[in-house]
Design a protein around this motif. Structure first.
Motif, mmCIF file in Angstrom:
data_model
loop_
_atom_site.group_PDB
_atom_site.id
_atom_site.type_symbol
_atom_site.label_atom_id
_atom_site.label_comp_id
_atom_site.label_asym_id
_atom_site.label_seq_id
_atom_site.Cartn_x
_atom_site.Cartn_y
_atom_site.Cartn_z
ATOM 1 N N GLN A 1 19.426 -4.958 -39.306
ATOM 2 C CA GLN A 1 20.316 -4.127 -38.495
ATOM 3 C C GLN A 1 21.715 -4.455 -39.024
ATOM 4 O OE1 GLN A 1 19.091 -2.006 -36.287
ATOM 5 N NE2 GLN A 1 20.989 -1.260 -35.424
ATOM 6 N N PRO A 2 22.327 -3.525 -39.794
ATOM 7 C CA PRO A 2 23.569 -3.830 -40.491
ATOM 8 C C PRO A 2 24.631 -4.508 -39.616
ATOM 9 C CG PRO A 2 22.779 -1.682 -41.136
ATOM 10 C CD PRO A 2 21.893 -2.151 -40.008
ATOM 11 N N CYS A 3 25.158 -5.587 -40.138
ATOM 12 C CA CYS A 3 26.233 -6.374 -39.519
ATOM 13 C C CYS A 3 25.825 -7.015 -38.192
ATOM 14 C CB CYS A 3 27.490 -5.526 -39.319
ATOM 15 S SG CYS A 3 28.096 -4.807 -40.850
ATOM 16 N N GLU A 4 24.533 -6.994 -37.851
ATOM 17 C CA GLU A 4 24.085 -7.575 -36.581
ATOM 18 C C GLU A 4 22.998 -8.625 -36.745
ATOM 19 O OE1 GLU A 4 23.545 -4.999 -33.181
ATOM 20 O OE2 GLU A 4 24.487 -3.362 -34.302
ATOM 21 N N GLY A 5 22.086 -8.423 -37.692
ATOM 22 C CA GLY A 5 21.003 -9.378 -37.858
ATOM 23 C C GLY A 5 19.732 -8.713 -38.336
ATOM 24 N N VAL A 6 18.612 -9.227 -37.853
ATOM 25 C CA VAL A 6 17.301 -8.730 -38.256
ATOM 26 C C VAL A 6 16.491 -8.371 -37.011
ATOM 27 C CG1 VAL A 6 16.284 -11.057 -38.396
ATOM 28 C CG2 VAL A 6 15.279 -9.203 -39.700
ATOM 29 N N VAL A 7 15.796 -7.237 -37.109
ATOM 30 C CA VAL A 7 14.899 -6.812 -36.038
ATOM 31 C C VAL A 7 13.496 -7.262 -36.437
ATOM 32 C CG1 VAL A 7 13.954 -4.836 -34.778
ATOM 33 C CG2 VAL A 7 16.366 -4.843 -35.472
ATOM 34 N N ALA A 8 12.806 -7.920 -35.509
ATOM 35 C CA ALA A 8 11.437 -8.387 -35.748
ATOM 36 C C ALA A 8 10.524 -7.715 -34.738
ATOM 37 C CB ALA A 8 11.356 -9.904 -35.625
ATOM 38 N N LEU A 9 9.704 -6.790 -35.221
ATOM 39 C CA LEU A 9 8.800 -6.025 -34.369
ATOM 40 C C LEU A 9 7.404 -6.623 -34.424
ATOM 41 C CD1 LEU A 9 9.730 -2.490 -35.699
ATOM 42 C CD2 LEU A 9 10.400 -3.438 -33.506
ATOM 43 N N LEU A 10 6.912 -7.088 -33.320
ATOM 44 C CA LEU A 10 5.534 -7.541 -33.229
ATOM 45 C C LEU A 10 4.699 -6.301 -32.950
ATOM 46 C CD1 LEU A 10 3.605 -9.904 -33.308
ATOM 47 C CD2 LEU A 10 4.072 -10.276 -30.885
ATOM 48 N N VAL A 11 3.824 -5.946 -33.885
ATOM 49 C CA VAL A 11 3.082 -4.691 -33.797
ATOM 50 C C VAL A 11 1.997 -4.791 -32.726
ATOM 51 C CG1 VAL A 11 1.625 -3.052 -35.058
ATOM 52 C CG2 VAL A 11 3.573 -4.149 -36.206
ATOM 53 N N ASP A 12 2.034 -3.814 -31.827
ATOM 54 C CA ASP A 12 1.021 -3.681 -30.783
ATOM 55 C C ASP A 12 0.912 -2.194 -30.441
ATOM 56 O OD1 ASP A 12 3.269 -3.098 -29.220
ATOM 57 O OD2 ASP A 12 3.153 -4.937 -28.050
ATOM 58 N N ALA A 13 0.087 -1.858 -29.473
ATOM 59 C CA ALA A 13 -0.140 -0.451 -29.117
ATOM 60 C C ALA A 13 1.152 0.233 -28.676
ATOM 61 C CB ALA A 13 -1.207 -0.354 -28.025
ATOM 62 N N GLU A 14 1.995 -0.494 -27.939
ATOM 63 C CA GLU A 14 3.261 0.094 -27.472
ATOM 64 C C GLU A 14 4.189 0.421 -28.644
ATOM 65 O OE1 GLU A 14 7.197 -1.223 -24.936
ATOM 66 O OE2 GLU A 14 5.308 -2.237 -24.504
ATOM 67 N N ARG A 15 4.298 -0.486 -29.605
ATOM 68 C CA ARG A 15 5.148 -0.239 -30.786
ATOM 69 C C ARG A 15 4.599 0.925 -31.615
ATOM 70 N NH1 ARG A 15 9.007 -2.826 -29.053
ATOM 71 N NH2 ARG A 15 9.211 -5.032 -29.308
ATOM 72 N N LYS A 16 3.270 0.999 -31.727
ATOM 73 C CA LYS A 16 2.673 2.107 -32.477
ATOM 74 C C LYS A 16 2.963 3.444 -31.779
ATOM 75 C CE LYS A 16 -0.903 -0.347 -35.015
ATOM 76 N NZ LYS A 16 -0.721 0.097 -36.388
ATOM 77 N N ARG A 17 2.894 3.471 -30.455
ATOM 78 C CA ARG A 17 3.224 4.707 -29.719
ATOM 79 C C ARG A 17 4.678 5.105 -29.959
ATOM 80 N NH1 ARG A 17 -0.254 2.511 -25.899
ATOM 81 N NH2 ARG A 17 1.422 1.496 -24.729
ATOM 82 N N LYS A 18 5.576 4.122 -29.948
ATOM 83 C CA LYS A 18 6.992 4.418 -30.201
ATOM 84 C C LYS A 18 7.180 4.933 -31.628
ATOM 85 C CE LYS A 18 11.616 3.873 -29.544
ATOM 86 N NZ LYS A 18 12.566 2.872 -29.185
ATOM 87 N N ALA A 19 6.497 4.332 -32.598
ATOM 88 C CA ALA A 19 6.594 4.790 -33.988
ATOM 89 C C ALA A 19 6.057 6.217 -34.116
ATOM 90 C CB ALA A 19 5.849 3.839 -34.923
ATOM 91 N N GLU A 20 4.958 6.521 -33.437
ATOM 92 C CA GLU A 20 4.413 7.886 -33.458
ATOM 93 C C GLU A 20 5.418 8.871 -32.856
ATOM 94 O OE1 GLU A 20 0.688 7.421 -31.421
ATOM 95 O OE2 GLU A 20 -0.309 6.671 -33.232
ATOM 96 N N TRP A 21 6.077 8.468 -31.755
ATOM 97 C CA TRP A 21 7.072 9.332 -31.138
ATOM 98 C C TRP A 21 8.243 9.555 -32.099
ATOM 99 C CZ3 TRP A 21 12.216 8.400 -29.676
ATOM 100 C CH2 TRP A 21 12.811 9.465 -29.004
ATOM 101 N N LEU A 22 8.718 8.481 -32.745
ATOM 102 C CA LEU A 22 9.805 8.626 -33.701
ATOM 103 C C LEU A 22 9.399 9.538 -34.860
ATOM 104 C CD1 LEU A 22 11.137 4.965 -33.721
ATOM 105 C CD2 LEU A 22 12.368 6.983 -32.875
ATOM 106 N N LEU A 23 8.185 9.395 -35.331
ATOM 107 C CA LEU A 23 7.698 10.258 -36.416
ATOM 108 C C LEU A 23 7.636 11.711 -35.964
ATOM 109 C CD1 LEU A 23 6.748 10.313 -39.347
ATOM 110 C CD2 LEU A 23 4.419 9.917 -38.520
ATOM 111 N N SER A 24 7.354 11.948 -34.690
ATOM 112 C CA SER A 24 7.282 13.327 -34.171
ATOM 113 C C SER A 24 8.657 14.008 -34.197
ATOM 114 C CB SER A 24 6.712 13.337 -32.751
ATOM 115 O OG SER A 24 7.688 12.932 -31.806
ATOM 116 N N LEU A 25 9.731 13.250 -34.350
ATOM 117 C CA LEU A 25 11.076 13.819 -34.422
ATOM 118 C C LEU A 25 11.395 14.386 -35.807
ATOM 119 C CD1 LEU A 25 12.984 11.017 -32.484
ATOM 120 C CD2 LEU A 25 12.229 13.237 -31.595
ATOM 121 N N PHE A 26 10.524 14.128 -36.775
ATOM 122 C CA PHE A 26 10.693 14.626 -38.134
ATOM 123 C C PHE A 26 10.070 16.017 -38.264
ATOM 124 C CE2 PHE A 26 11.308 10.181 -38.635
ATOM 125 C CZ PHE A 26 11.897 9.935 -39.860
ATOM 126 N N GLU A 27 10.552 16.757 -39.251
ATOM 127 C CA GLU A 27 9.934 18.035 -39.610
ATOM 128 C C GLU A 27 8.956 17.772 -40.745
ATOM 129 O OE1 GLU A 27 13.259 20.501 -40.662
ATOM 130 O OE2 GLU A 27 13.838 20.785 -38.562
#
Length: 169
Positions: free
Chosen positions: A134-160
């Protein structure tokens, strides 16, 4: 299949996707003993300095829009892909899937790797950790689980979606 992020949806990608740590060292309790996927040159470099070789590293030789003078050198198998800014190409997605299935892998991106966190989370098994800067702030560490996968799917749905492949940039 390629995905392009429309300008009006970019605001959803400004905030960290998960817990923010000031450094890789501060995230070690989350990282140790897990499959590690690193997105970004500096995160990969800092993991190596901390004694952790990522299972999958995604780099592009650029840090904060400038050439990275400290691009990490990994002896892992290398997959080169094209991925223009603001996009997720089928090539990049396939390379992440392949890397997770047969690590260690260095995915070298001709273009930009910033959005690779989304397919990295989708490719990763539960319990893996995906790290990105995360520029000028640090590092994001995502522990992958069902909730994170749902969020990633939602973010992907914002793409064309697009079947056209034109990676001349």
């Amino acid at each position: 299949m390629d995905y392009t992020l429309p300008r009006e949806n970019r605001r959803y990608f400004k905030e960290p996707f998960g817990p923010l740590y000031s450094s890789v060292e501060d995230a070690m309790d989350v990282i140790r003993g897990r499959m590690v996927i690193a997105v970004g040159d500096m995160v990969t470099r800092n993991l190596l300095i901390a004694g952790i070789t990522p299972d999958v590293a995604v780099i592009d030789g650029i840090t904060m829009r400038s050439p990275c003078r400290e691009t990490p050198l990994l002896s892992s198998r290398r997959i080169e892909v094209a991925n223009p800014p603001g996009m997720l190409t089928g090539e990049l997605i396939a390379a992440l899937d392949e890397g997770v299935a047969a690590s260690p892998v260095l995915v070298f991106v001709d273009g930009e790797e910033d959005l690779a966190v989304i397919p990295a989370v989708l490719a990763a098994p539960d319990g893996a950790v995906v790290l990105y800067g995360q520029p000028c702030e640090g590092v994001v560490a995502l522990l992958v689980d069902a909730e994170r996968k749902r969020k990633a799917e939602w973010l992907l749905s914002l793409f064309e979606k697009s079947d056209e492949v034109d990676h001349d940039f």
